[in-house]
Design a protein around this motif. Structure first.
Motif, PDB file in Angstrom:
ATOM      1  N   CYS A  23      36.627 -30.372 -11.977  1.00 34.60           N
ATOM      2  CA  CYS A  23      38.077 -30.552 -12.101  1.00 34.60           C
ATOM      3  C   CYS A  23      38.377 -31.286 -13.414  1.00 34.60           C
ATOM      4  O   CYS A  23      37.746 -32.287 -13.722  1.00 34.60           O
ATOM      5  CB  CYS A  23      38.588 -31.350 -10.907  1.00 34.60           C
ATOM      6  N   CYS A  26      39.642 -35.048 -12.305  1.00 32.33           N
ATOM      7  CA  CYS A  26      38.790 -36.040 -11.651  1.00 32.33           C
ATOM      8  C   CYS A  26      37.296 -35.722 -11.731  1.00 32.33           C
ATOM      9  O   CYS A  26      36.466 -36.558 -11.347  1.00 32.33           O
ATOM     10  CB  CYS A  26      39.214 -36.232 -10.189  1.00 32.33           C
ATOM     11  N   CYS A  56      41.436 -28.185  -7.016  1.00 28.97           N
ATOM     12  CA  CYS A  56      40.494 -29.280  -6.776  1.00 28.97           C
ATOM     13  C   CYS A  56      40.641 -29.743  -5.335  1.00 28.97           C
ATOM     14  O   CYS A  56      41.753 -30.038  -4.886  1.00 28.97           O
ATOM     15  CB  CYS A  56      40.772 -30.411  -7.743  1.00 28.97           C
ATOM     16  N   CYS A  59      41.485 -33.959  -5.734  1.00 28.61           N
ATOM     17  CA  CYS A  59      42.790 -34.487  -6.199  1.00 28.61           C
ATOM     18  C   CYS A  59      43.899 -33.437  -6.116  1.00 28.61           C
ATOM     19  O   CYS A  59      45.035 -33.713  -6.488  1.00 28.61           O
ATOM     20  CB  CYS A  59      42.666 -35.056  -7.606  1.00 28.61           C
TER      21      CYS A  59
HETATM   22 ZN   LIG Z   1      40.396 -33.217  -9.145  1.00 30.54          ZN
END
Ligand SMILES: [Zn+2]
Length: 407
Positions: A23, A26, A56, A59
């Motif tokens: 991602c 994150c 993701c 997140c």
């Molecule tokens: Zn993420």
């Protein structure tokens, strides 16, 4: 047909489903959540890209890996069209830009779209200008560099100037001042041995921003900070002789004295002459036959550095002409900046009109056309774009941008 041919490999590339992507926000693992298609305007015309959408699980950010890879994230045009739109937007009104893109490249970009794309690019360049202080590449540094700050008004949208005081009869404002800084060298001489500006040596940076130091803290004003950034890009601190050339505005000399204490200060001879011309018109009236000969004599005295002679000539009219009185003050204050024979003897360039021309070229020619009214944000974006283009910094910007996206 070109667009169809381009589309094919672009739709095949980077869609390897087995590729595990992290991602971008994150760094956790993302999951594949179907495909979405979107139309982008490419240099060959509109193309439709089918892109994998990834989500993701940690997140919940979604993104298109292909958009990132092709540098079209959040965009409606490809980098090629972005570049073309940036170039026309820096030079022409949005209407003309739209027309040229159609005439020269067969691209259907509405004036509104030219405006949006050019302004977004300009905002990115303006942001980059504040953070990227890398010196300009030079083959050899000149021994003398000239730095000229100046200001010029541009017409603003009514809501941008409401409540601001200005030069209108009712005290309101129609314009806001763009503050500009030009840096150039003048190592070449003409056939009479007079230094002239070196071709391609001028760089520009400008914005509508304050030159007054902030009330809180001791930091420089926004404009002073801009001038310092430009000075650092041009290695102003590394040259043997620094020269600040400007008109008579006190804020400019304050800025120069504070930040470039070893710089020679020169009041632009072109501007000084223009000023004396205006004073002559105030004394005799614009159509009087006394005006031109008087101007000619004062200009000759100015060339010879005979400031006292000019003051003596002005004193005759001082009792009944306010302009003449003011001009005496101007000459007294700037006396040490008008020692033209001495400056010339040192091989300095005194009469370039460079600062004035800089304002006209960088700002006036693009932002002061009839019927143009600017928002603060729009003006600053286009100013940044135009200054980058005129300073030869647009190509390096695109190169850095592409390199950053690839990394
Ligand atoms: Zn993420």
């Amino acid at each position: 047909m070109g667009a169809r041919i381009l589309e094919r490999p672009l739709n095949q590339v980077g869609e390897n489903a087995s590729l595990a992507l992290p991602c971008p926000s994150c760094g956790k693992e993302v999951r594949y959540a179907g495909t979405r298609s979107k139309e982008f305007l490419s240099v060959l015309g509109p193309i439709t890209l089918v892109r994998r959408y990834c989500l993701c699980s940690s997140c919940h950010q979604g993104f298109f890996p292909k958009d990132r890879m092709l540098d079209v994230e959040g965009a409606s045009v490809t980098p090629g069209v972005l570049r073309m739109t940036g170039i026309v937007g820096a030079e022409l009104s949005f209407e003309k830009g739209s027309e040229f893109l159609w005439e020269l490249a067969g691209l259907d970009v509405s004036p509104k779209q030219v405006e949006r794309v050019a302004e977004a690019l300009g905002a990115e360049i303006a942001c980059n200008e504040r953070t990227c202080l890398e010196p300009d590449p030079v083959t050899s540094l000149p021994s003398t560099l000239y730095l000229g700050p100046d200001g010029t008004g541009i017409p603003m949208r009514r809501e941008e100037v409401s409540g601001r005081s200005g030069k209108q009869e009712d005290g309101s404002a129609k314009t806001r001042e763009v503050k500009l800084c030009v840096v150039w060298s003048a190592e070449t001489t003409d056939d009479q041995g007079i230094p002239v500006r070196d071709e391609g040596s001028a760089s520009y940076t400008a914005a509508i921003e304050s030159a007054a130091s902030p009330d809180t803290g001791q930091g420089p004003s926004d404009f002073a900070a801009r001038v310092l950034r430009e000075a650092s890009r041009r290695r102003f601190d590394h040259v043997v002789r620094q020269v600040v050339v400007a008109d008579g505005a006190p804020w400019i000399w304050n800025l120069a004295s504070e930040h470039f204490p070893r710089a020679i200060q020169i009041l632009d001879l072109f501007h000084a002459k223009e000023h004396l011309g205006d004073v002559a018109k105030a004394i005799f009236g614009p159509d009087s036959e006394k005006t031109l000969p008087w101007i000619k004599d004062r200009h000759a005295e100015l060339d010879d550095g005979k400031i006292d002679a000019i003051i003596a000539a002005l004193r005759i009219y001082a009792p009944r002409c306010e302009e003449a009185r003011k001009c005496i003050g101007y000459l007294e204050t700037n006396r040490h900046r008008m020692n033209y024979p001495e400056f010339r003897a040192q091989g300095l360039c005194v009469s370039s009109g460079m600062v004035e021309a800089g304002c006209k070229t960088a700002i006036g020619a693009r932002l002061k056309q009839s019927g143009m009214f600017w928002s603060l944000e729009g003006a600053n974006a286009i100013i940044a774009l135009r200054c980058a283009k005129l300073s030869g910094r647009l190509e390096p910007f695109f190169e850095r941008r592409a390199a950053r996206r690839c990394a």
